[in-house]
Design a protein around this motif. Sequence first.
Motif, mmCIF file in Angstrom:
data_model
loop_
_atom_site.group_PDB
_atom_site.id
_atom_site.type_symbol
_atom_site.label_atom_id
_atom_site.label_comp_id
_atom_site.label_asym_id
_atom_site.label_seq_id
_atom_site.Cartn_x
_atom_site.Cartn_y
_atom_site.Cartn_z
ATOM 1 N N VAL A 136 0.817 -1.213 0.000
ATOM 2 C CA VAL A 136 0.000 0.000 0.000
ATOM 3 C C VAL A 136 0.854 1.267 0.000
ATOM 4 O O VAL A 136 0.625 2.181 -0.798
ATOM 5 N N VAL A 137 1.845 1.313 0.875
ATOM 6 C CA VAL A 137 2.604 2.551 1.065
ATOM 7 C C VAL A 137 3.695 2.720 0.010
ATOM 8 O O VAL A 137 3.924 3.834 -0.474
ATOM 9 N N VAL A 138 4.369 1.636 -0.360
ATOM 10 C CA VAL A 138 5.461 1.739 -1.335
ATOM 11 C C VAL A 138 4.995 2.305 -2.681
ATOM 12 O O VAL A 138 5.681 3.159 -3.258
ATOM 13 N N PRO A 139 3.838 1.876 -3.235
ATOM 14 C CA PRO A 139 3.383 2.510 -4.487
ATOM 15 C C PRO A 139 3.168 4.015 -4.347
ATOM 16 O O PRO A 139 3.489 4.782 -5.263
ATOM 17 N N ILE A 140 2.633 4.432 -3.205
ATOM 18 C CA ILE A 140 2.459 5.872 -2.972
ATOM 19 C C ILE A 140 3.820 6.553 -2.892
ATOM 20 O O ILE A 140 4.031 7.641 -3.451
ATOM 21 N N ALA A 141 4.753 5.902 -2.199
ATOM 22 C CA ALA A 141 6.104 6.454 -2.104
ATOM 23 C C ALA A 141 6.761 6.535 -3.474
ATOM 24 O O ALA A 141 7.527 7.466 -3.752
ATOM 25 N N GLY A 142 6.456 5.571 -4.347
ATOM 26 C CA GLY A 142 6.994 5.611 -5.703
ATOM 27 C C GLY A 142 6.506 6.827 -6.471
ATOM 28 O O GLY A 142 7.281 7.473 -7.197
ATOM 29 N N MET A 143 5.225 7.155 -6.317
ATOM 30 C CA MET A 143 4.697 8.356 -6.974
ATOM 31 C C MET A 143 5.322 9.618 -6.384
ATOM 32 O O MET A 143 5.641 10.565 -7.112
ATOM 33 N N ILE A 144 5.511 9.613 -5.078
ATOM 34 C CA ILE A 144 6.105 10.785 -4.427
ATOM 35 C C ILE A 144 7.541 10.983 -4.883
ATOM 36 O O ILE A 144 7.963 12.110 -5.193
ATOM 37 N N ILE A 145 8.297 9.894 -4.951
ATOM 38 C CA ILE A 145 9.698 10.035 -5.352
ATOM 39 C C ILE A 145 9.801 10.462 -6.817
ATOM 40 O O ILE A 145 10.716 11.209 -7.193
ATOM 41 N N SER A 146 8.848 10.032 -7.646
ATOM 42 C CA SER A 146 8.835 10.488 -9.041
ATOM 43 C C SER A 146 8.592 11.992 -9.108
ATOM 44 O O SER A 146 9.275 12.720 -9.841
ATOM 45 N N PHE A 147 7.626 12.453 -8.332
ATOM 46 C CA PHE A 147 7.343 13.888 -8.292
ATOM 47 C C PHE A 147 8.545 14.665 -7.761
ATOM 48 O O PHE A 147 8.916 15.710 -8.314
ATOM 49 N N VAL A 148 9.153 14.144 -6.698
ATOM 50 C CA VAL A 148 10.295 14.833 -6.089
ATOM 51 C C VAL A 148 11.457 14.917 -7.068
ATOM 52 O O VAL A 148 12.116 15.965 -7.194
ATOM 53 N N LEU A 149 11.712 13.844 -7.803
ATOM 54 C CA LEU A 149 12.830 13.845 -8.751
ATOM 55 C C LEU A 149 12.565 14.787 -9.925
ATOM 56 O O LEU A 149 13.469 15.499 -10.380
ATOM 57 N N ILE A 150 11.325 14.790 -10.406
ATOM 58 C CA ILE A 150 10.986 15.718 -11.491
ATOM 59 C C ILE A 150 11.103 17.161 -11.012
ATOM 60 O O ILE A 150 11.643 18.034 -11.706
ATOM 61 N N TYR A 151 10.601 17.400 -9.813
ATOM 62 C CA TYR A 151 10.705 18.736 -9.225
ATOM 63 C C TYR A 151 12.168 19.133 -9.041
ATOM 64 O O TYR A 151 12.555 20.281 -9.293
ATOM 65 N N GLU A 152 12.984 18.174 -8.643
ATOM 66 C CA GLU A 152 14.415 18.432 -8.467
ATOM 67 C C GLU A 152 15.069 18.797 -9.798
ATOM 68 O O GLU A 152 15.877 19.729 -9.873
ATOM 69 N N LEU A 153 14.712 18.072 -10.856
ATOM 70 C CA LEU A 153 15.288 18.349 -12.173
ATOM 71 C C LEU A 153 14.873 19.730 -12.676
ATOM 72 O O LEU A 153 15.704 20.492 -13.197
#
Length: 271
Positions: free
Chosen positions: A45-62
């Motif tokens: 449950v939590v890891v898929p949500i974390a995957g979306m968050i890390i994708s957003f964070v990395l895009i935001y970082e770029l």
Amino acid sequence: MLSNLDTMFSDVNDKVGTIAGEVSKTPSTWNSGIFSMIRTLSENVVVPIAGMIISFVLIYELITMVIDKNNMHDFDTSLFFRFLFKACIAVMLLSKTFDIVMAVFDVGSHVVTQAAASISGSTSLDVQATLTTMFNNQIDTMGIGELIGLGLETMVISLCMKIMSVLITVILYGRMIEIYLYVSVAPIPAATVTNREWGTIGTNYLKGLVALAFQGFFIMVCVAIYAVLVASVAVAGNLHSALWSVAAYTVILCFSLFKTGSLSKSIFNAH
């Protein structure tokens, strides 16, 4: 009356031993069934949500890195290498989140175990010797009225000891439930660690984990202080003062245990 006193002192010893045993356990050893359930929930449950968050964070970082370089007018190829490096670290942290969390509690468990070993020799009270000495020296000389009063005292204080014992159990179980709640959402704050703006979420989460792990050490310090105080009961000259001293020390112990959580969080600056 003898039975009440014996039970009261036995509860003191048993509860001290229970505290030492409970706080030294890690989430995986305290209850393997709960830990397995929490891990399954986290992974499914939590890891898929974390995957979306890390994708957003990395895009935001770029995007942030590109904007910082004057909209690519000051383009530097090393920018993408830094981005890939941070992305790899972020993904690795996310994939190893449970191992990192368990490592924190393993360290806390080791500290608590060492503390328990240091005070184990002083937490035991010789109940039979204490009772025999007190009764032989004092009870035989008491009148009927004083014996009745002493009997009522032992009943009341024995009941208080049982209530305090329940409260201590609530504190210990409450701490472990809080730990399981923390562990269940570990991937989400771990997904934010590598970003400057969002990294405070992961940092505060890690501080909270460390605070929970070391709360066990503060609990053991309270137990050590309590053991020293209770040891004086064995040499108390007055039976009445010995009874009320045990009650007072147990209340102090409960209050101290309640404060260990906030104390640990304040020391590690966990919000």
